[in-house]
Design an enzyme around this catalytic site. Structure first.
Site, PDB file in Angstrom:
ATOM      1  N   HIS A 178       0.857  -1.155   0.098  1.00  0.00           N
ATOM      2  CA  HIS A 178      -0.105  -0.067   0.097  1.00  0.00           C
ATOM      3  C   HIS A 178       0.965   1.269  -0.117  1.00  0.00           C
ATOM      4  CE1 HIS A 178      -3.878  -1.624   1.932  1.00  0.00           C
ATOM      5  NE2 HIS A 178      -4.272  -1.481   0.929  1.00  0.00           N
ATOM      6  N   CYS A 272      -2.497   2.660   9.064  1.00  0.00           N
ATOM      7  CA  CYS A 272      -3.451   1.893   8.642  1.00  0.00           C
ATOM      8  C   CYS A 272      -4.666   1.816   9.542  1.00  0.00           C
ATOM      9  CB  CYS A 272      -2.805   0.365   8.646  1.00  0.00           C
ATOM     10  SG  CYS A 272      -1.345   0.111   7.497  1.00  0.00           S
TER      11      CYS A 272
HETATM   12  N1  ARG Z   1      -4.455  -7.027   6.490  1.00  0.00           N
HETATM   13  C1  ARG Z   1      -4.706  -6.167   5.602  1.00  0.00           C
HETATM   14  C2  ARG Z   1      -4.773  -6.193   4.374  1.00  0.00           C
HETATM   15  O1  ARG Z   1      -3.857  -6.882   3.923  1.00  0.00           O
HETATM   16  C3  ARG Z   1      -3.841  -4.908   6.376  1.00  0.00           C
HETATM   17  C4  ARG Z   1      -4.164  -3.386   5.874  1.00  0.00           C
HETATM   18  C5  ARG Z   1      -3.036  -2.394   6.140  1.00  0.00           C
HETATM   19  N2  ARG Z   1      -3.718  -1.170   5.841  1.00  0.00           N
HETATM   20  C6  ARG Z   1      -2.957  -0.044   5.316  1.00  0.00           C
HETATM   21  N3  ARG Z   1      -3.538   0.924   5.027  1.00  0.00           N
HETATM   22  N4  ARG Z   1      -1.766  -0.441   4.752  1.00  0.00           N
HETATM   23  O2  ARG Z   1      -5.582  -5.435   3.671  1.00  0.00           O
END
Ligand code: ARG
Length: 279
Positions: A178, A272
C-alpha cells in the site's frame, strides 16, 4: 522524547480521525506477505495497544470518531482502507480481496450519517491505504499508489470526483503493498518515503515533486516506520521504528512511539488504523 501533554502545546490545527476497535481482529487468512495464520495473535493486547493509540491522538488535541467493529471482518481495524475524503466529499473503497469487501459498506454508512457527499466507487481502491493528500503542495495534490491493490483507473476517477491533481505512483515491493507503507505525508507540503518501493520512473517523479523529502531506508519501511500519523508537528508511529523516529526528530518533527506488536501481524501499523476525515 516528550510526553503527549508536553507535545500538545506544539500541535497545529487539530485533525479529525476515524478508527475502528480491533475487538474482532485476528489473522485467519493471508492477503499480504506479513500475514501468517499460524502465528498466534493476542486480540486483548491488540485492543490495549489500539486504545493507547486512540488516547495518544486524543491527547494531542485531535478528534477521533469511532466506527463500530463488525464480526467476521478481522481486518476492519485497518480503518484507513475504508474511504478517502477531501472537502467533505468521500470516495468510497472497493476492496481487492473478497475477505474485506463488506467493510466498504460500514464506512459508507458512517459518512452518510455524517452528512458528507459519498461517491460510490466503480474501480477497486483501498482508500487512504493508496491515496494520500497534501493540502499545500501545488494547491492540493493527491498521491495515488497502484501495483498491488488499487486499480490505476481509480486514480482518474478520484481526480474527477475530488478536483485535485492526482499523481500516480507505481509500487513494486510486495511487502510495501500500500502507498501508506512506502510514503507518509509529514506536513502540508512534504513527505517521507522509501525510494526503492517505487518503480524507477515513479522515483523520478517523487524526486521532482519533493526535493526536500525525508528519505527512509528499507529497514525503516519494514519496521512500518512510514506507516505514521503526522499532524504536521507530532508524528505517531510504532515503537519498532526507532531508526525512523531518529530521522524524524533530526528533521524537526516530534516522534511519539506506541507499542503495536499485534496489529503489525496483519501487515499494518499506526496509519493503517487511522483514516483522516477532511471536511
Ligand atoms: N491485512 C490488511 C490487508 O492486507 C492490512 C491492511 C493495512 N492497511 C494499510 N492501510 N496499509 O488488507
Amino acid at each position: 522524547m516528550v510526553s503527549v501533554t508536553q507535545a500538545r502545546a506544539a500541535t497545529g490545527p487539530s485533525r479529525v480521525y476515524l478508527m475502528c476497535p480491533p475487538e474482532h481482529y485476528t489473522v485467519t487468512y493471508a492477503i499480504n506477505p506479513w500475514m501468517n495464520p499460524q502465528v498466534p495473535v493476542d486480540t486483548e493486547l491488540a485492543v490495549k495497544q489500539w486504545e493507547r493509540l486512540r488516547e495518544t491522538l486524543g491527547g494531542l488535541g485531535h478528534q477521533v470518531h469511532l466506527l463500530p467493529a463488525r464480526s467476521g471482518l478481522p481486518d476492519m481495524v485497518y480503518a484507513a482502507n475504508g474511504a478517502f475524503s477531501v472537502d467533505a466529499t468521500v470516495y468510497g473503497a472497493r476492496f481487492t480481496h473478497a475477505q474485506r469487501a463488506a467493510e466498504a459498506d460500514a464506512h459508507r454508512d458512517f459518512y452518510r450519517e455524517l452528512g458528507w457527499r459519498f461517491v460510490q466507487p466503480t474501480e477497486t481502491n483501498e482508500g487512504e491505504g493508496d491515496l494520500a493528500y497534501l493540502p499545500a503542495a501545488y494547491g492540493g495534490t493527491i498521491l495515488a499508489g497502484y501495483g498491488f491493490r488499487t486499480d490505476p483507473d481509480a486514480h482518474r476517477r478520484v481526480q474527477e470526483t475530488l478536483g485535485r491533481p492526482v499523481v500516480s505512483l507505481r509500487l513494486v515491493d510486495p511487502y510495501l503493498y500500500h502507498l501508506d507503507t512506502a510514503l507518509a505525508v509529514l506536513d502540508d507540503e512534504n513527505v517521507a518515503y522509501y525510494p526503492e518501493a517505487f518503480s524507477p520512473a515513479s522515483q523520478r517523479v517523487l524526486r521532482q515533486l519533493f526535493p526536500d523529502a525525508l528519505l527512509a531506508s528499507r529497514a525503516d519501511a519494514l519496521e512500518f516506520g512510514l506507516n505514521l500519523v503526522s499532524d504536521g508537528r507530532n508524528v505517531v508511529l510504532s515503537s519498532e521504528a526507532t531508526g525512523m523516529a531518529g530521522k524524524l526528530a533530526a528533521a524537526g518533527y516530534q516522534p511519539i512511539l506506541v507499542e503495536f506488536s499485534e496489529l503489525l501481524k496483519g501487515g499494518g501499523s499506526v496509519k493503517c488504523c487511522v483514516a483522516e476525515l477532511r471536511g
